[in-house]
Design a protein around this motif. Structure first.
Motif, PDB file in Angstrom:
ATOM      1  N   ARG A   1      -5.320 -47.320  -1.113  1.00  0.00           N
ATOM      2  CA  ARG A   1      -6.641 -46.711  -1.139  1.00  0.00           C
ATOM      3  C   ARG A   1      -7.655 -47.741  -1.634  1.00  0.00           C
ATOM      4  NH1 ARG A   1      -6.206 -42.760  -6.519  1.00  0.00           N
ATOM      5  NH2 ARG A   1      -6.581 -44.402  -8.078  1.00  0.00           N
ATOM      6  N   PRO A   2      -8.917 -47.601  -1.243  1.00  0.00           N
ATOM      7  CA  PRO A   2      -9.937 -48.544  -1.708  1.00  0.00           C
ATOM      8  C   PRO A   2     -10.023 -48.554  -3.233  1.00  0.00           C
ATOM      9  CG  PRO A   2     -10.772 -47.234   0.113  1.00  0.00           C
ATOM     10  CD  PRO A   2      -9.461 -46.629  -0.280  1.00  0.00           C
ATOM     11  N   VAL A   3     -10.144 -49.744  -3.778  1.00  0.00           N
ATOM     12  CA  VAL A   3     -10.257 -49.888  -5.232  1.00  0.00           C
ATOM     13  C   VAL A   3     -11.581 -49.293  -5.687  1.00  0.00           C
ATOM     14  CG1 VAL A   3     -10.540 -51.563  -7.090  1.00  0.00           C
ATOM     15  CG2 VAL A   3      -8.774 -51.897  -5.361  1.00  0.00           C
ATOM     16  N   ARG A   4     -11.524 -48.562  -6.777  1.00  0.00           N
ATOM     17  CA  ARG A   4     -12.738 -47.996  -7.361  1.00  0.00           C
ATOM     18  C   ARG A   4     -13.296 -48.972  -8.387  1.00  0.00           C
ATOM     19  NH1 ARG A   4      -9.669 -42.213  -8.388  1.00  0.00           N
ATOM     20  NH2 ARG A   4      -9.419 -41.666  -6.180  1.00  0.00           N
ATOM     21  N   GLY A   5     -14.584 -49.208  -8.332  1.00  0.00           N
ATOM     22  CA  GLY A   5     -15.186 -50.157  -9.247  1.00  0.00           C
ATOM     23  C   GLY A   5     -15.105 -51.576  -8.713  1.00  0.00           C
ATOM     24  N   PRO A   6     -15.288 -52.577  -9.607  1.00  0.00           N
ATOM     25  CA  PRO A   6     -15.260 -53.990  -9.166  1.00  0.00           C
ATOM     26  C   PRO A   6     -13.920 -54.343  -8.532  1.00  0.00           C
ATOM     27  CG  PRO A   6     -16.123 -53.782 -11.408  1.00  0.00           C
ATOM     28  CD  PRO A   6     -15.580 -52.437 -11.047  1.00  0.00           C
ATOM     29  N   ALA A   7     -13.977 -55.046  -7.426  1.00  0.00           N
ATOM     30  CA  ALA A   7     -12.750 -55.410  -6.712  1.00  0.00           C
ATOM     31  C   ALA A   7     -12.029 -56.531  -7.454  1.00  0.00           C
ATOM     32  CB  ALA A   7     -13.078 -55.851  -5.295  1.00  0.00           C
ATOM     33  N   PRO A   8     -10.731 -56.375  -7.704  1.00  0.00           N
ATOM     34  CA  PRO A   8      -9.978 -57.455  -8.354  1.00  0.00           C
ATOM     35  C   PRO A   8      -9.798 -58.634  -7.411  1.00  0.00           C
ATOM     36  CG  PRO A   8      -8.490 -55.714  -7.651  1.00  0.00           C
ATOM     37  CD  PRO A   8      -9.884 -55.222  -7.371  1.00  0.00           C
ATOM     38  N   THR A   9      -9.661 -59.817  -7.979  1.00  0.00           N
ATOM     39  CA  THR A   9      -9.446 -61.021  -7.191  1.00  0.00           C
ATOM     40  C   THR A   9      -8.152 -61.697  -7.631  1.00  0.00           C
ATOM     41  OG1 THR A   9     -10.714 -62.401  -8.725  1.00  0.00           O
ATOM     42  CG2 THR A   9     -11.918 -61.383  -6.887  1.00  0.00           C
ATOM     43  N   ARG A  10      -7.627 -62.525  -6.748  1.00  0.00           N
ATOM     44  CA  ARG A  10      -6.437 -63.316  -7.077  1.00  0.00           C
ATOM     45  C   ARG A  10      -6.738 -64.769  -6.734  1.00  0.00           C
ATOM     46  NH1 ARG A  10      -0.611 -62.038  -4.392  1.00  0.00           N
ATOM     47  NH2 ARG A  10      -1.704 -62.620  -2.479  1.00  0.00           N
ATOM     48  N   PRO A  11      -6.456 -65.699  -7.649  1.00  0.00           N
ATOM     49  CA  PRO A  11      -6.742 -67.110  -7.364  1.00  0.00           C
ATOM     50  C   PRO A  11      -5.966 -67.586  -6.148  1.00  0.00           C
ATOM     51  CG  PRO A  11      -6.230 -66.780  -9.698  1.00  0.00           C
ATOM     52  CD  PRO A  11      -5.895 -65.502  -8.992  1.00  0.00           C
ATOM     53  N   ARG A  12      -6.603 -68.417  -5.336  1.00  0.00           N
ATOM     54  CA  ARG A  12      -5.939 -68.985  -4.173  1.00  0.00           C
ATOM     55  C   ARG A  12      -4.946 -70.048  -4.617  1.00  0.00           C
ATOM     56  NH1 ARG A  12      -8.402 -67.662   0.709  1.00  0.00           N
ATOM     57  NH2 ARG A  12      -7.105 -69.256   1.679  1.00  0.00           N
ATOM     58  N   TRP A  13      -3.889 -70.251  -3.801  1.00  0.00           N
ATOM     59  CA  TRP A  13      -2.879 -71.241  -4.152  1.00  0.00           C
ATOM     60  C   TRP A  13      -2.884 -72.430  -3.193  1.00  0.00           C
ATOM     61  CZ3 TRP A  13      -1.413 -66.292  -2.410  1.00  0.00           C
ATOM     62  CH2 TRP A  13      -0.816 -66.249  -1.148  1.00  0.00           C
ATOM     63  N   ASP A  14      -3.946 -72.547  -2.383  1.00  0.00           N
ATOM     64  CA  ASP A  14      -4.021 -73.702  -1.497  1.00  0.00           C
ATOM     65  C   ASP A  14      -5.469 -74.170  -1.451  1.00  0.00           C
ATOM     66  OD1 ASP A  14      -5.322 -71.785  -0.068  1.00  0.00           O
ATOM     67  OD2 ASP A  14      -4.082 -71.928   1.735  1.00  0.00           O
ATOM     68  N   HIS A  15      -5.756 -75.134  -0.612  1.00  0.00           N
ATOM     69  CA  HIS A  15      -7.122 -75.612  -0.446  1.00  0.00           C
ATOM     70  C   HIS A  15      -7.913 -74.560   0.312  1.00  0.00           C
ATOM     71  CE1 HIS A  15      -5.855 -79.436  -2.043  1.00  0.00           C
ATOM     72  NE2 HIS A  15      -4.853 -79.458  -1.175  1.00  0.00           N
ATOM     73  N   ASP A  16      -9.024 -74.168  -0.242  1.00  0.00           N
ATOM     74  CA  ASP A  16      -9.755 -72.978   0.175  1.00  0.00           C
ATOM     75  C   ASP A  16     -10.686 -73.285   1.348  1.00  0.00           C
ATOM     76  OD1 ASP A  16     -11.092 -70.632   0.397  1.00  0.00           O
ATOM     77  OD2 ASP A  16     -11.895 -70.607  -1.646  1.00  0.00           O
ATOM     78  N   PRO A  17     -10.396 -72.715   2.534  1.00  0.00           N
ATOM     79  CA  PRO A  17     -11.288 -72.952   3.681  1.00  0.00           C
ATOM     80  C   PRO A  17     -12.642 -72.264   3.542  1.00  0.00           C
ATOM     81  CG  PRO A  17      -9.542 -71.419   4.284  1.00  0.00           C
ATOM     82  CD  PRO A  17      -9.211 -71.921   2.920  1.00  0.00           C
ATOM     83  N   LEU A  18     -12.788 -71.400   2.537  1.00  0.00           N
ATOM     84  CA  LEU A  18     -14.103 -70.802   2.290  1.00  0.00           C
ATOM     85  C   LEU A  18     -15.066 -71.820   1.678  1.00  0.00           C
ATOM     86  CD1 LEU A  18     -12.996 -67.321   0.901  1.00  0.00           C
ATOM     87  CD2 LEU A  18     -14.261 -67.725   3.012  1.00  0.00           C
ATOM     88  N   HIS A  19     -14.529 -72.899   1.129  1.00  0.00           N
ATOM     89  CA  HIS A  19     -15.351 -73.982   0.583  1.00  0.00           C
ATOM     90  C   HIS A  19     -15.137 -75.212   1.474  1.00  0.00           C
ATOM     91  CE1 HIS A  19     -14.942 -71.215  -2.845  1.00  0.00           C
ATOM     92  NE2 HIS A  19     -16.136 -71.652  -3.178  1.00  0.00           N
ATOM     93  N   ARG A  20     -16.003 -75.340   2.455  1.00  0.00           N
ATOM     94  CA  ARG A  20     -15.774 -76.275   3.548  1.00  0.00           C
ATOM     95  C   ARG A  20     -15.647 -77.724   3.082  1.00  0.00           C
ATOM     96  NH1 ARG A  20     -16.808 -75.717   9.080  1.00  0.00           N
ATOM     97  NH2 ARG A  20     -16.865 -77.714  10.172  1.00  0.00           N
ATOM     98  N   LYS A  21     -16.531 -78.170   2.209  1.00  0.00           N
ATOM     99  CA  LYS A  21     -16.530 -79.576   1.820  1.00  0.00           C
ATOM    100  C   LYS A  21     -15.234 -79.952   1.128  1.00  0.00           C
ATOM    101  CE  LYS A  21     -19.147 -83.020  -0.810  1.00  0.00           C
ATOM    102  NZ  LYS A  21     -20.355 -83.260  -1.660  1.00  0.00           N
ATOM    103  N   GLU A  22     -14.836 -79.146   0.135  1.00  0.00           N
ATOM    104  CA  GLU A  22     -13.603 -79.440  -0.590  1.00  0.00           C
ATOM    105  C   GLU A  22     -12.386 -79.338   0.329  1.00  0.00           C
ATOM    106  OE1 GLU A  22     -15.959 -77.454  -1.565  1.00  0.00           O
ATOM    107  OE2 GLU A  22     -16.691 -78.233  -3.495  1.00  0.00           O
ATOM    108  N   TYR A  23     -12.401 -78.366   1.232  1.00  0.00           N
ATOM    109  CA  TYR A  23     -11.281 -78.200   2.159  1.00  0.00           C
ATOM    110  C   TYR A  23     -11.139 -79.419   3.067  1.00  0.00           C
ATOM    111  CZ  TYR A  23      -8.566 -76.408   6.111  1.00  0.00           C
ATOM    112  OH  TYR A  23      -7.640 -76.251   7.105  1.00  0.00           O
ATOM    113  N   LEU A  24     -12.263 -79.889   3.625  1.00  0.00           N
ATOM    114  CA  LEU A  24     -12.198 -81.026   4.537  1.00  0.00           C
ATOM    115  C   LEU A  24     -11.781 -82.299   3.814  1.00  0.00           C
ATOM    116  CD1 LEU A  24     -15.327 -80.408   6.800  1.00  0.00           C
ATOM    117  CD2 LEU A  24     -12.919 -80.136   7.394  1.00  0.00           C
ATOM    118  N   LEU A  25     -12.227 -82.452   2.594  1.00  0.00           N
ATOM    119  CA  LEU A  25     -11.801 -83.625   1.828  1.00  0.00           C
ATOM    120  C   LEU A  25     -10.297 -83.605   1.599  1.00  0.00           C
ATOM    121  CD1 LEU A  25     -14.667 -83.959  -0.814  1.00  0.00           C
ATOM    122  CD2 LEU A  25     -14.095 -85.583   1.002  1.00  0.00           C
ATOM    123  N   ALA A  26      -9.780 -82.431   1.257  1.00  0.00           N
ATOM    124  CA  ALA A  26      -8.337 -82.322   1.003  1.00  0.00           C
ATOM    125  C   ALA A  26      -7.540 -82.527   2.280  1.00  0.00           C
ATOM    126  CB  ALA A  26      -8.025 -80.953   0.391  1.00  0.00           C
TER     127      ALA A  26
END
Length: 668
Positions: free
Chosen positions: A632-657
């Motif tokens: 079911r949808p989380v109520r309140g602020p959505a929890p997050t989990r740290p990524r375990w690889d190079h994050d493609p959401l951050h293009r510059k850092e991803y391309l460098l890696a």
């Protein structure tokens, strides 16, 4: 000799392992009964199983009855080890579901019964512990009919229940009341039998009823009930007779192409892998090279088949049998041998684990050994989902419950010499797209540094559909290797969504694709800088996919369990406020005698807290059943989990890696 691959299933402490021991003793396989309390049973071989008195890993033993070789598989009863049961179900011909005459139908009993019914596995029910104080077989029979299936029938009665001299008496041939109950049950599933009974009741003889019972049991339409005691042996001989008479033996073709399934992997004394496999068709011989998991192939170096209790060496194993195969060095649980068997019900029968924790070595120098040990445990139990975070140098595993965590900790310490601690257990959430998102990057156009064109559209899919990949371009417009690289990368990338959770229930469509064909310089040397490779698509796809996912947006969903709470009537008002603090949503409360049956929903992460508080809240009289129901949808602020690889959401850092990794590979 015919073969019957038989599973013994039950809720924890129903006496399943003791029943296995009694069956082996009655069949003449063992001379002396082992004891769960004393850690001397045949099937609980792990030191931890003997210490705790619970089954953790499935075990196979064999005995012969009435010309049938029975391969009996003892499975764990604790819900934290449901993954072991998951793997066994796919290789069974029949099952015995054990229910305690004292505790009755429990949470795990209901889960197992529903799954056996859905998979149409022929099942006998054995009501155990009729000799124990508090045993009430009549009450349990009513519970079975009410909570498990109405298509059940007791084939006898219990005398002196709750005493050491309790006995099981089968109904004699010609017993009028029993015959009437049989007719009522069997004619509901057999129109020919009903028509014969309507024409002439006398034509439906006891022999015909018994034949119809065997037929309908083998088709999983009805479930005969026996009762007795694994400790005293009461009723066990009649159960053995029913196993031989009512459950179907396997039929296989030794001359057909090989088809089998690996349901267990363990390590031998020298660390070698041993695969437990059910052979559905064909034959395996020592030194045969067999194919598994797609294009993997290996030579079988030794075979063990189960006979007279344990596995004994053999030159070959035929259809219908269970074997221990040596030599398959990289085999995994769930691998198909040869052609994948056609089994009902799909691959997954139970919900996935909904908890996870980070495992940390107590000694920093043990980190490599910890990874190797957890990798071996993941071979035995793939659902622990070993996850390595290279950025933080962390190892995480998925769990069904806290007992599983304790077992992993003890196993790592005792068997691998790696003492560990765990971080706090957290709930495993998922992300689902809420809209439609598209993105495309073109070959040769900035800012795309890779030699490939990839365009993707992501949109919501049906609930429980997982990830579906579709082609929106012509199949021949790109090499298959490139298409495969894109599809595999899509699945891998979606293991971490916008907030770090796995993205599920979505459809991803490849809308654009392009590449530069293999090119060479004039002297004929291949030039990678001028030609597309699969690596270009593996590196580009995460950027495009996460851009599309960002435009679609996701919502985090948490796992929710459905619970059933039985508590004294005078304490309902005390328990309800506590449920509210645990974010539980109570449903209906039904008054039965002096207690309430309360159902509802509770977040998976709060189930353990509810279990811990229940005894003090209910004077020790409350009982709780819970199982995963939905997200079911989380109520309140959505929890997050740290990524375990190079994050493609951050293009510059991803391309460098990625660029550094590409450069390093080309230099090698």
């Amino acid at each position: 000799m015919k073969t019957l691959n038989l599973g013994i299933l039950a809720h924890v402490d129903a006496g399943k392992t003791s029943l296995t021991e009694r069956l082996l003793h009655s069949a003449g396989v063992i001379d002396e009964l082992g004891s769960v309390d004393h850690g001397s049973t045949r099937t609980d071989t792990m030191a931890l199983e003997r210490q705790r008195g619970i089954t953790i890993r499935s075990a196979v033993v064999s005995f012969a009855i009435a010309g049938v070789t029975v391969n009996l598989i003892d499975t764990p009863g604790h819900p934290d080890f449901i993954a072991e049961v998951e793997r066994v179900l796919g290789v069974l011909d029949g099952a015995v579901l054990v229910v305690s005459a004292v505790e009755g139908v429990q949470a795990q009993t209901r889960v197992l019964a529903r799954t056996l019914h859905r998979l149409r596995i022929p099942t006998l029910i054995f009501v155990n512990k009729v000799d124990r104080a508090g045993a009430d077989p009549d009450r349990v029979l009513r519970q079975i009919a009410d909570r498990l299936s109405p298509d059940v029938i007791a084939l006898g009665r219990v005398e002196a229940a709750g005493t050491p001299v309790a006995r099981w008496h089968p109904f004699p041939t010609g017993h009028p009341d029993h015959a009437t109950r049989l007719v009522d049950l069997l004619t509901a599933h057999d129109d020919a039998l009903l028509a014969a009974y309507v024409r002439d009741e006398r034509a439906v003889t006891d022999a015909r009823l018994r034949t119809a019972l065997a037929t309908q049991t083998a088709r999983a339409r009805v479930h005969p009930i026996h009762a007795g005691s694994a400790i005293t042996g009461a009723g066990v001989d009649d159960l053995i007779s029913a196993i031989a008479e009512l459950l179907p033996t396997t039929a296989g073709d030794d001359h057909a192409p090989l088809s089998g399934a690996v349901f267990k992997v363990e390590r031998g004394p020298a660390g070698e892998k041993i695969a437990y496999a059910r052979i559905f068709a064909g034959r395996v011989r020592v030194r045969d090279r067999i194919r598994y998991r797609g294009d993997h192939e290996a030579k079988v170096t030794a075979i063990g088949v189960f006979d007279g209790g344990d596995a004994v060496p053999s030159d070959c194993v035929g259809a219908g049998r269970i074997a221990r195969l040596h030599g398959l060095t990289d085999v995994r649980v769930g691998d198909a041998l040869g052609t994948a068997p056609d089994r009902p019900g799909g691959q997954h029968h139970f919900s996935p684990p909904t908890l996870e924790t980070v495992v940390e070595p107590m000694r920093a120098t043990d980190r490599p050994a910890l990874h190797a040990a957890l990798a071996q445990l993941a071979e035995q139990d793939p659902l622990i989902n070993l996850r390595q975070d290279d950025l933080r140098r962390e190892l995480a595993v998925s769990l069904y419950g806290e007992v599983q965590k304790e077992v992993i900790q003890a196993t790592l310490t005792d068997e691998y010499g790696v003492p560990v601690t765990f971080r706090e257990t957290t709930t495993v959430c998922v992300e689902r797209p809420v809209g439609v998102g598209t993105a495309v990057e073109w070959i040769g156009n900035d800012p795309n540094p890779f030699l490939g064109t990839v365009g993707l559209r992501i949109e919501p899919g049906p609930v429980d559909s997982g990830v579906e990949f579709r082609l929106g371009i012509e199949l021949g417009s790109m090499p298959l290797a490139f298409l495969k690289a894109i599809e595999e990368t899509v699945v891998e990338t979606l293991r971490q969504g916008l907030r770090g959770w796995e993205v599920v229930d979505c459809v991803v469509t490849l809308t654009h694709g392009g590449y530069w064909a293999r090119q060479s310089h004039a002297h004929g040397v291949f030039d990678k800088s001028m030609s597309s490779t699969a690596g270009d698509f593996r590196n580009l796809t995460p950027l495009v996919l996460m851009a599309a996912l960002s435009r679609a947006g996701t919502r985090v969903h948490e796992p929710v369990h459905r619970f059933r709470l039985d508590l004294p009537a005078d304490l309902l008002g005390t328990v309800l406020p506590v449920l509210a603090t645990l974010d539980a949503v109570p449903g209906t409360a039904t008054l039965r005698g002096g207690s309430y049956l309360l159902d509802g929903e509770v977040p998976a992460g709060r189930v353990h807290a509810l279990e811990q508080r229940l005894p003090s809240l209910t004077r020790g009289e409350g009982t709780l059943e819970s199982e995963f129901d939905h997200y079911r949808p989380v109520r309140g602020p959505a929890p997050t989990r740290p990524r375990w690889d190079h994050d493609p959401l951050h293009r510059k850092e991803y391309l460098l890696a990625v660029a550094r990794r590409v450069t390093a590979r080309s230099e090698r």
